[in-house]
Design an enzyme around this catalytic site. Structure first.
Site, PDB file in Angstrom:
ATOM      1  N   ASP A 183      41.792  49.884  38.449  1.00  0.00           N
ATOM      2  CA  ASP A 183      41.204  49.198  39.602  1.00  0.00           C
ATOM      3  C   ASP A 183      41.868  49.687  40.877  1.00  0.00           C
ATOM      4  O   ASP A 183      41.307  50.478  41.626  1.00  0.00           O
ATOM      5  CB  ASP A 183      41.358  47.691  39.449  1.00  0.00           C
ATOM      6  CG  ASP A 183      40.711  46.912  40.603  1.00  0.00           C
ATOM      7  OD1 ASP A 183      39.971  47.531  41.399  1.00  0.00           O
ATOM      8  OD2 ASP A 183      40.938  45.701  40.710  1.00  0.00           O
ATOM      9  N   GLU A 239      32.179  41.251  36.985  1.00  0.00           N
ATOM     10  CA  GLU A 239      32.981  40.073  37.309  1.00  0.00           C
ATOM     11  C   GLU A 239      32.423  39.434  38.582  1.00  0.00           C
ATOM     12  O   GLU A 239      33.169  38.922  39.415  1.00  0.00           O
ATOM     13  CB  GLU A 239      34.435  40.500  37.501  1.00  0.00           C
ATOM     14  CG  GLU A 239      35.466  39.405  37.346  1.00  0.00           C
ATOM     15  CD  GLU A 239      36.871  39.943  37.521  1.00  0.00           C
ATOM     16  OE1 GLU A 239      37.684  39.264  38.174  1.00  0.00           O
ATOM     17  OE2 GLU A 239      37.156  41.050  37.021  1.00  0.00           O
ATOM     18  N   LYS A 288      38.948  36.434  32.114  1.00  0.00           N
ATOM     19  CA  LYS A 288      40.088  37.237  32.545  1.00  0.00           C
ATOM     20  C   LYS A 288      41.174  36.349  33.115  1.00  0.00           C
ATOM     21  O   LYS A 288      40.886  35.401  33.855  1.00  0.00           O
ATOM     22  CB  LYS A 288      39.657  38.261  33.599  1.00  0.00           C
ATOM     23  CG  LYS A 288      40.760  39.230  33.995  1.00  0.00           C
ATOM     24  CD  LYS A 288      40.257  40.301  34.939  1.00  0.00           C
ATOM     25  CE  LYS A 288      40.321  39.866  36.374  1.00  0.00           C
ATOM     26  NZ  LYS A 288      40.010  40.974  37.301  1.00  0.00           N
ATOM     27  N   LYS A 304      45.046  36.344  35.131  1.00  0.00           N
ATOM     28  CA  LYS A 304      45.956  37.115  35.957  1.00  0.00           C
ATOM     29  C   LYS A 304      47.376  37.037  35.401  1.00  0.00           C
ATOM     30  O   LYS A 304      47.811  35.994  34.908  1.00  0.00           O
ATOM     31  CB  LYS A 304      45.949  36.592  37.396  1.00  0.00           C
ATOM     32  CG  LYS A 304      44.627  36.796  38.125  1.00  0.00           C
ATOM     33  CD  LYS A 304      44.435  38.237  38.527  1.00  0.00           C
ATOM     34  CE  LYS A 304      43.203  38.398  39.418  1.00  0.00           C
ATOM     35  NZ  LYS A 304      43.032  39.794  39.874  1.00  0.00           N
ATOM     36  N   ASP A 321      44.730  40.953  33.848  1.00  0.00           N
ATOM     37  CA  ASP A 321      44.845  41.801  35.038  1.00  0.00           C
ATOM     38  C   ASP A 321      46.228  41.597  35.621  1.00  0.00           C
ATOM     39  O   ASP A 321      46.588  40.490  36.017  1.00  0.00           O
ATOM     40  CB  ASP A 321      43.766  41.413  36.051  1.00  0.00           C
ATOM     41  CG  ASP A 321      43.811  42.265  37.314  1.00  0.00           C
ATOM     42  OD1 ASP A 321      44.589  43.243  37.352  1.00  0.00           O
ATOM     43  OD2 ASP A 321      43.064  41.961  38.261  1.00  0.00           O
ATOM     44  N   HIS A 358      43.009  29.750  43.313  1.00  0.00           N
ATOM     45  CA  HIS A 358      42.849  30.939  42.479  1.00  0.00           C
ATOM     46  C   HIS A 358      44.087  31.804  42.644  1.00  0.00           C
ATOM     47  O   HIS A 358      44.361  32.325  43.728  1.00  0.00           O
ATOM     48  CB  HIS A 358      41.598  31.713  42.881  1.00  0.00           C
ATOM     49  CG  HIS A 358      41.247  32.814  41.929  1.00  0.00           C
ATOM     50  ND1 HIS A 358      40.652  32.578  40.708  1.00  0.00           N
ATOM     51  CD2 HIS A 358      41.421  34.162  42.012  1.00  0.00           C
ATOM     52  CE1 HIS A 358      40.457  33.723  40.081  1.00  0.00           C
ATOM     53  NE2 HIS A 358      40.919  34.698  40.855  1.00  0.00           N
ATOM     54  N   GLU A 400      43.773  45.423  32.551  1.00  0.00           N
ATOM     55  CA  GLU A 400      43.386  45.940  33.871  1.00  0.00           C
ATOM     56  C   GLU A 400      44.619  46.249  34.699  1.00  0.00           C
ATOM     57  O   GLU A 400      45.451  45.372  34.945  1.00  0.00           O
ATOM     58  CB  GLU A 400      42.503  44.915  34.602  1.00  0.00           C
ATOM     59  CG  GLU A 400      42.024  45.396  35.960  1.00  0.00           C
ATOM     60  CD  GLU A 400      41.065  44.427  36.626  1.00  0.00           C
ATOM     61  OE1 GLU A 400      40.876  44.551  37.864  1.00  0.00           O
ATOM     62  OE2 GLU A 400      40.516  43.541  35.941  1.00  0.00           O
ATOM     63  N   LYS A 442      34.421  48.320  42.650  1.00  0.00           N
ATOM     64  CA  LYS A 442      34.267  47.294  43.679  1.00  0.00           C
ATOM     65  C   LYS A 442      33.572  47.950  44.862  1.00  0.00           C
ATOM     66  O   LYS A 442      34.111  48.876  45.467  1.00  0.00           O
ATOM     67  CB  LYS A 442      35.619  46.757  44.133  1.00  0.00           C
ATOM     68  CG  LYS A 442      36.298  45.797  43.193  1.00  0.00           C
ATOM     69  CD  LYS A 442      37.524  45.177  43.886  1.00  0.00           C
ATOM     70  CE  LYS A 442      38.205  44.187  42.956  1.00  0.00           C
ATOM     71  NZ  LYS A 442      39.582  44.603  42.640  1.00  0.00           N
TER      72      LYS A 442
END
Length: 373
Positions: free
Chosen positions: A249, A327, A167, A169, A198, A22, A224, A273
């Site tokens: 965020d 998410e 989403k 990155k 993001d 990831h 984001e 979060k």
């Protein structure tokens, strides 16, 4: 009330492999380190929480190793001997003894909520205000993937989970190449799903002003945290100029941060979060500030395991302000789970488990297998 007194606090580090790498803006994870915190009450009830950072200390400065030291040496002594329903007082004493370290505090906050709810034979959601919903939409994060891999994963998630929002990155590579990659993906999908990006706060003002409009034209529906956390003026400029909702965020790690974003009119959506905010109590405060200002709230993730994800799910299902989906897919990224039952993902949602506390029980064979030696 002696049955509610905290008798001991224990920690262990788990290293749980991911089913695929990831990629973040500056780091690619192949396994997720998780600090599993257990709080045992004198009545024998045990509650669980997780200390998890998204991809390691590059995000918020903490790691499972630093969290373990802080919990064992500084936070556990504050908790032991106190009644678990003195949770607010315990958290206040955390602040008087340890600055910041919100991810470590969140693990303890969640473990205490879980133990308290189990002792009362109620859900954690009931301690947070009661039923607002029973499930929440889940956006699937693809990380940084080549076009064909991203298309294949999107198709697989749509078919197996009914996922409607994805989403990707950005921020790790060349902005022009990254933008072309996302635009090609959007064109190939032709509006069939929602796409978000993001940047993990890695672009500057000029880069954002150059490339975000291209992504908007390609059909990206949410940006984001394109720019650094402290630069609320630029975040406001992007929010007002680009015409696509902007989510803060990294800029929101406390209720005070949320108030600053509101005052600067720097975002349309706030990523909540429970980990970065220091737990469920601080998350409730943060969501209330955003809600009062008319901002949307998104149930974000640090790629927690099942216990941490369940905690965020209970929070989302007790908080009407979480009105921009979530998410909360972290357990699906793990190659194996370490609970006796899994969270249920279907029709693009994750459903709240029905048992007391967080509604999950550890599979101790798996927990011991993943425990770092």
């Amino acid at each position: 009330m002696s049955d509610l007194r905290i008798e001991k606090v224990e920690t262990r580090i788990l290293d749980v492999p991911l089913f695929r790498p990831h990629g973040f803006a500056t780091y690619t994870a192949t396994a997720q380190p998780i600090l599993l915190v257990s709080v045992t009450l004198e009545g024998g009830v045990i509650g669980f929480g997780e200390g998890v950072v998204p991809g390691g200390p590059w995000w918020g400065g903490e790691s499972v190793e630093t969290m373990q030291v802080i919990v064992e040496k500084y936070l556990a002594p504050i908790m032991i001997g106190r009644e678990v329903h003195d949770l607010v007082g315990i958290l206040r004493d955390f602040e008087g003894s340890v600055a910041n370290m919100r991810f470590a505090k969140a693990a303890c906050d969640v473990a205490m909520h879980d133990a308290w709810a189990r002792a009362l034979n109620v859900q954690v959601r009931d301690l947070l205000g009661g039923r607002a919903r029973d499930a929440v939409d889940v956006t699937w994060a693809l990380g940084v993937l080549p076009l064909e891999d991203a298309l294949a994963e999107i198709q697989e998630r749509r078919e197996t989970l009914g996922t409607r929002s994805f989403k990707l990155k950005m921020g790790a590579g060349d902005p022009d190449r990254d933008t072309k990659r996302i635009a090609e993906l959007a064109a190939a999908l032709n509006g069939g799903v929602g796409l978000r990006i993001d940047v993990n706060a890695r672009w500057d003002r000029l880069t954002s002003l150059r490339f975000l409009p291209r992504l908007a034209d390609a059909g990206v529906e949410l940006f984001e945290q394109p720019t650094p956390a402290h630069d609320l003026d630029t975040l406001r400029e992007l929010t007002t100029r680009i015409g696509v909702p902007v989510m803060a965020d990294e800029s929101v790690c406390s209720p005070a941060d949320a108030l600053a974003v509101v005052q600067h009119k720097a975002a349309d959506v706030v990523a909540i979060k429970t980990t970065k905010l220091g737990g469920l109590i601080e998350s409730k405060k943060t969501a209330a500030i955003a809600e009062a200002a008319g901002l949307a709230c998104h149930g974000a993730t640090s790629l927690e395991g099942p216990f941490g994800t369940a905690a965020s799910l209970h929070f989302a299902c007790a908080t009407p302000a979480i009105n921009f989906g979530s998410e909360l897919f972290g357990p699906l990224l793990l190659k194996e789970s370490y609970t006796t039952e899994d969270l249920v993902y279907e029709n693009g949602e994750v459903r709240l488990p029905t048992g007391p506390g967080l509604g999950l029980e550890p599979d101790w064979d798996k927990v011991n297998f993943f425990t770092r030696k």
